[in-house]
Scaffold this active site. Structure first.
Site, short mmCIF file in Angstrom:
data_model
loop_
_atom_site.label_atom_id
_atom_site.label_comp_id
_atom_site.label_asym_id
_atom_site.label_seq_id
_atom_site.Cartn_x
_atom_site.Cartn_y
_atom_site.Cartn_z
N HIS A 109 0.83 -1.21 0.00
CA HIS A 109 0.00 0.00 0.00
C HIS A 109 0.87 1.27 0.00
O HIS A 109 0.56 2.23 -0.73
CB HIS A 109 -0.90 0.03 1.24
N SER A 136 -2.55 -8.29 3.12
CA SER A 136 -3.06 -8.17 4.49
C SER A 136 -3.47 -9.55 5.00
O SER A 136 -3.49 -9.78 6.21
CB SER A 136 -4.27 -7.24 4.52
N ARG A 137 -3.80 -10.45 4.09
CA ARG A 137 -4.27 -11.78 4.51
C ARG A 137 -3.12 -12.74 4.82
O ARG A 137 -3.37 -13.83 5.32
CB ARG A 137 -5.19 -12.38 3.44
P1 AMP Z 1 -6.34 -4.00 -0.09
O1 AMP Z 1 -6.71 -2.97 0.92
O2 AMP Z 1 -5.20 -4.87 0.38
O3 AMP Z 1 -7.49 -4.77 -0.63
O4 AMP Z 1 -5.75 -3.25 -1.34
C1 AMP Z 1 -5.68 -1.87 -1.52
C2 AMP Z 1 -4.83 -1.60 -2.74
O5 AMP Z 1 -3.49 -2.02 -2.48
C3 AMP Z 1 -5.28 -2.34 -4.01
O6 AMP Z 1 -5.11 -1.49 -5.13
C4 AMP Z 1 -4.34 -3.50 -4.04
O7 AMP Z 1 -4.12 -4.02 -5.34
C5 AMP Z 1 -3.05 -2.85 -3.53
N1 AMP Z 1 -2.12 -3.84 -3.04
C6 AMP Z 1 -2.36 -4.82 -2.13
N2 AMP Z 1 -1.27 -5.60 -1.98
C7 AMP Z 1 -0.32 -5.10 -2.82
C8 AMP Z 1 1.01 -5.48 -3.14
N3 AMP Z 1 1.61 -6.52 -2.57
N4 AMP Z 1 1.68 -4.75 -4.06
C9 AMP Z 1 1.08 -3.68 -4.67
N5 AMP Z 1 -0.18 -3.28 -4.40
C10 AMP Z 1 -0.87 -3.99 -3.50
#
Ligand code: AMP
Length: 280
Positions: A39, A189-190
C-alpha cells in the site's frame, strides 16, 4: 508535514477544494487498511505523479460474501495512520459506513467485461459490484486526478480501469507493480492468517507462475503451462481455484500467443485464499 485525518465527505472536500484553488493535482489510494509496504508503494507512486495524495481506509462490507472474512479482516487504525503518514500521505479519509452508504442507499454499479472473466467473479459473485460501487463513490467523492491500484489484484485493476472509462469519470487509473517479500510472496493483508508452515509453502504460488510464464515465452503452449503450474501447486498442498492465462487487458481467453498475456491464479492454503499473477 502533518497528515490530516478526515472522516466526513464535507471535511474531505474542504481539503480538495483548497488544493484545486492552489492549482495542485492529487491522487487517491483506496485501501481496506491493514497497511503494508504494498500500500505504501501506491502512495509513493502517487507522489511521483501528483502534488498531493489521499489514502482511503474503508473495509467495504458490500464486497464480502456472508461466509467471507469481513469480521476477522485485520484492523489497526492507529498503525495504519502512522504508516500512511510516514509514506507521505497528505490526507487519510476514513469514512463512516453512513458516509458511504447513507440511509436509503439503493444504487449499485454493476460491471461485465473483465468483471465477468470467470476468475474472481466465479468464486466471489458479488465482489466486483461491491468494488465498483465503492470505488466509483471514492472517485467521485475525492475528485482525484489519479487513482493508484496494485497489479496484485489484477482483475480488479482491469475492472476499475474499464469502469472509470465507461462512466466518464475524469480520473486516470494507474497500475502499480506488486510488492513482494524477499522470497517472492506477494505482500497481502491476509498473509497474517498463514501458519508458519503455510507461509513457507506460500512462496510456491509466485515461483510456479513465474516458471509457467518463462515456459510460455520459451515456446510451451499456454494450456500445458497453466496445467503444469496447477499440478505443481496441488502437489504442494494448495487447493487451486484457478490458474489461467488471459489477455492482459480484457482478461478474455487469448486468441493467439502474440497478445499481451498475464498468467493469473487463486489458490487456498488451509483457510487462506491467496491470489497472484505475472506478466508472460
Ligand atoms: P487491499 O486494501 O489490500 O485490498 O488493497 C488496496 C490496494 O493495495 C489495491 O489497489 C491493491 O491491489 C493494492 N495492493 C495490495 N497488496 C499489494 C502489493 N503486494 N503490491 C502492490 N499493491 C498492492
Amino acid at each position: 508535514m502533518k497528515t490530516k485525518l478526515v472522516r466526513t465527505l464535507a471535511a474531505l472536500r474542504r481539503e480538495t477544494t483548497k488544493w484545486r484553488k492552489e492549482g495542485l493535482t492529487y491522487a487517491v489510494v483506496p485501501t481496506m487498511g491493514a497497511i503494508h509496504s504494498g500500500h505504501t508503494e501506491l502512495v509513493a507512486q502517487g507522489l511521483t505523479r501528483a502534488d498531493r495524495v489521499i489514502a482511503t481506509i474503508f473495509v467495504n462490507p458490500k464486497q464480502f460474501a456472508a461466509h467471507e472474512d469481513l469480521d476477522k479482516y485485520p484492523r489497526d487504525e492507529d498503525g495504519d495512520v502512522l504508516k500512511l503518514g510516514k509514506a507521505g500521505c497528505h490526507v487519510i479519509y476514513l469514512p463512516t459506513p453512513e458516509e458511504i452508504y447513507p440511509e436509503g442507499f439503493c444504487t449499485t454499479v454493476s460491471a461485465t467485461g473483465p468483471a465477468k472473466a470467470g476468475l474472481e467473479d466465479k468464486f466471489r459473485p458479488q465482489f466486483f459490484d461491491g468494488v465498483c460501487t465503492i470505488v466509483a463513490k471514492l472517485f467521485i467523492q475525492t475528485g482525484a486526478d489519479y487513482a493508484m491500484f496494485g497489479e496484485k489484484d489484477y482483475q480488479q485493476l482491469q475492472v476499475v480501469t474499464r469502469m472509470a472509462k465507461d462512466l466518464s469519470i475524469p480520473i486516470e487509473v494507474i497500475g502499480v507493480a506488486t510488492v513482494r517479500e524477499d522470497d517472492g510472496l506477494a505482500k497481502s493483508s491476509r498473509n497474517v492468517y498463514l501458519s508458519k508452515q503455510e507461509r513457507q509453502q506460500a512462496l510456491a504460488i509466485y515461483s510456479s507462475l513465474s516458471h509457467a510464464a518463462e515456459r510460455i515465452r520459451g515456446g510451451l503452449d499456454i494450456q500445458s503451462a497453466a496445467r503444469l503450474a496447477t499440478r505443481t501447486l496441488m502437489a504442494l498442498g494448495f487447493t487451486v481455484d484457478y490458474v489461467t492465462v488471459r489477455n492482459a487487458a480484457t482478461l478474455a481467453p487469448p486468441q493467439n500467443r502474440d497478445e499481451p498475456l498475464r498468467i493469473i491464479a487463486a489458490a487456498w492454503l488451509g483457510e487462506t485464499r491467496l491470489i497472484d499473477n505475472v506478466a508472460v
